[in-house]
Motif scaffolding. Structure first.
Motif, PDB file in Angstrom:
ATOM      1  N   GLN A  41      -9.280 -46.659  -6.352  1.00 47.56           N
ATOM      2  CA  GLN A  41      -7.648 -47.142  -6.352  1.00 47.56           C
ATOM      3  C   GLN A  41      -7.253 -48.073  -5.264  1.00 47.56           C
ATOM      4  O   GLN A  41      -6.341 -48.848  -5.361  1.00 47.56           O
ATOM      5  CB  GLN A  41      -6.961 -45.552  -6.460  1.00 47.56           C
ATOM      6  CG  GLN A  41      -6.954 -44.853  -7.578  1.00 47.56           C
ATOM      7  CD  GLN A  41      -6.338 -43.403  -7.726  1.00 47.56           C
ATOM      8  OE1 GLN A  41      -6.628 -42.611  -6.727  1.00 47.56           O
ATOM      9  NE2 GLN A  41      -5.227 -43.339  -8.406  1.00 47.56           N
ATOM     10  N   SER A  47      -4.431 -47.131 -11.064  1.00 43.75           N
ATOM     11  CA  SER A  47      -3.332 -46.224 -11.325  1.00 43.75           C
ATOM     12  C   SER A  47      -4.205 -44.787 -11.572  1.00 43.75           C
ATOM     13  O   SER A  47      -5.212 -44.857 -12.183  1.00 43.75           O
ATOM     14  CB  SER A  47      -2.184 -46.561 -12.326  1.00 43.75           C
ATOM     15  OG  SER A  47      -2.986 -46.563 -13.534  1.00 43.75           O
ATOM     16  N   SER A  48      -3.269 -43.737 -11.756  1.00 44.48           N
ATOM     17  CA  SER A  48      -3.703 -42.466 -12.149  1.00 44.48           C
ATOM     18  C   SER A  48      -4.160 -42.651 -13.596  1.00 44.48           C
ATOM     19  O   SER A  48      -4.953 -41.571 -14.034  1.00 44.48           O
ATOM     20  CB  SER A  48      -2.919 -41.294 -11.860  1.00 44.48           C
ATOM     21  OG  SER A  48      -1.741 -41.599 -12.493  1.00 44.48           O
ATOM     22  N   GLN A 370       2.581 -40.606 -13.777  1.00 45.44           N
ATOM     23  CA  GLN A 370       3.621 -41.692 -13.619  1.00 45.44           C
ATOM     24  C   GLN A 370       4.920 -41.539 -13.440  1.00 45.44           C
ATOM     25  O   GLN A 370       5.924 -42.370 -13.295  1.00 45.44           O
ATOM     26  CB  GLN A 370       3.130 -42.928 -14.709  1.00 45.44           C
ATOM     27  CG  GLN A 370       1.945 -43.125 -14.819  1.00 45.44           C
ATOM     28  CD  GLN A 370       1.381 -43.946 -13.367  1.00 45.44           C
ATOM     29  OE1 GLN A 370       1.751 -45.055 -13.022  1.00 45.44           O
ATOM     30  NE2 GLN A 370       0.324 -42.980 -12.905  1.00 45.44           N
TER      31      GLN A 370
END
Length: 401
Positions: A41, A47-48, A370
């Motif tokens: 990351q 992103s996750s 998010q």
């Protein structure tokens, strides 16, 4: 099966441990990236959601491999399929090393999943057969324990090895895979010493994928066991995909070793309880595991809101014990309830449900992070998982063959 002259006994005894080591090496690579996701990351801006997609590629590889090629060792031979799994895992390690960007990472995870799917059923069968030759009349308990240790124990070992190397050695996004590559190649070379335990049929039957079906008389049992398996793998996926990032972001620990330990705690405890459980019917293991899961999740959630790494790890241990018992109970309920001619198809159906649990909820979790803070997302996820675990435990307890 092949004839087993006396001279094969020493080879079978050594071959048993070689297969166990090969099995462990493939499984270890399957979870090695877990503590490294925060580094990816940082380096590439993942992103996750991206991390969970990468993890989902692994689950898709495992699932496809289990149903398309995992059963072919009955026709092609155990040693040949083990070698194919090791070569595929080695190819995965090479892709990890030479192409750490997103496309390469997805391909590497997919190949690693394929290798895991190939080795899972083949390794378990090979260990049982080699143990039967080397120690006739012993009941196969050692093969079951070692198979569980290689399977879930290997999954627990990978993150710890990768985390330690990332903290203490150079090239954190390369060296863990290089170490695994060497282990895989050594294991592949040692397979030459392992005797084959399967006589290939002649003529070879036509290819067909592994069927997954639920026998009509097993539907109630299967439904309960399937929910238990789904929840167990959803929790495995939670800690394997996002556990390290959660340790870093929420608990404030920069250590990749501790991030890897967060995954190791879940898989390692699950492996330990499965190795120790003696419950052929699965009637008490599943409900007991279902009771342990909410307790462990409550501790994990508490550690998220009032940050405490020891509390978080303690909760993971409890969750690992619970999911280990839940899944072993689910497998035993289905395997003991199905007729011999339908057993493989019923167990395959259970694994299909389990790997859907490994994929779909984790993707949803990645999207949810998010829009809400990690503690909020974890609380909701844990609450749903706890409710499903309790429902599954009650259903397994009341289901009848």
């Amino acid at each position: 099966m092949l004839e087993r002259p006396a001279r094969t006994l020493p080879r079978s005894a050594a071959g048993f441990w070689i297969v166990a080591a090969a099995f462990t090496a493939v499984m270890s690579l399957g979870t090695a990236p877990s503590p490294l996701y925060p580094l990816y990351q940082q380096a590439y801006g993942f992103s996750s959601v991206t991390v969970t997609i990468v993890f989902a590629a692994y689950a898709v590889g495992v699932l496809g491999s289990l149903f398309l090629v995992g059963h072919l060792s009955d026709q092609l031979g155990r040693r040949r399929m083990l070698l194919a799994a090791l070569v595929t895992a080695a190819a995965s390690a090479v892709v990890f090393i030479v192409s750490p960007e997103l496309p390469g990472l997805i391909l590497a995870r997919l190949l690693s999943g394929v290798a895991v799917g190939m080795v899972t059923s083949t390794g378990v069968a090979a260990l049982a057969e080699l143990d039967a030759v080397a120690r006739p009349g012993r009941g196969g308990r050692r093969a079951a324990v070692v198979g569980t240790a290689a399977n879930l124990g290997g999954l627990g070992l990978g993150p710890l090895v990768a985390g330690v190397l990332a903290d203490l050695a150079p090239w954190p996004l390369h060296l863990p895979y290089l170490v695994h590559l060497v282990a895989l190649l050594v294991a592949a070379a040692l397979l030459a010493l392992v005797p084959e335990t399967v006589r290939r049929p002649d003529p070879r039957p036509p290819y067909r994928p592994q069927r997954a079906a639920v026998p009509p008389g097993l539907r109630r049992q299967f439904a309960a066991a399937a929910v238990a398996a789904f929840v167990a793998f959803a929790l495995f996926g939670l800690f394997a995909a996002l556990g390290s990032a959660f340790v870093g972001a929420t608990l404030g620990s920069p250590s990749h070793t501790l991030g890897g330990l967060s995954t190791t705690a879940t898989f390692g405890t699950a492996a330990l309880v499965q190795a120790l459980v003696r419950d052929p019917s699965g009637r008490w293991a599943g409900p007991l595991g279902a009771a342990a899961v909410p307790v462990g999740l409550a501790v994990v959630v508490a550690a998220a809101w009032w940050p405490s790494l020891p509390l978080f790890l303690a909760g993971e241990v409890a969750v690992g014990a619970g999911v280990g018992l839940m899944f072993s109970g689910a497998v035993r309920v289905v395997a003991s309830g199905a007729a011999p001619e339908n057993r493989a198809e019923a167990v395959a159906g259970l694994f299909l449900t389990a790997y859907l649990g490994l994929t779909l909820p984790v993707l949803g979790l990645g999207v949810a992070t998010q829009y809400a803070s990690p503690p909020v997302v974890l609380t909701v996820y844990a609450g749903l998982a706890a409710l499903l675990a309790v429902a599954a435990g009650r259903s397994v307890r009341h289901a009848r063959p």
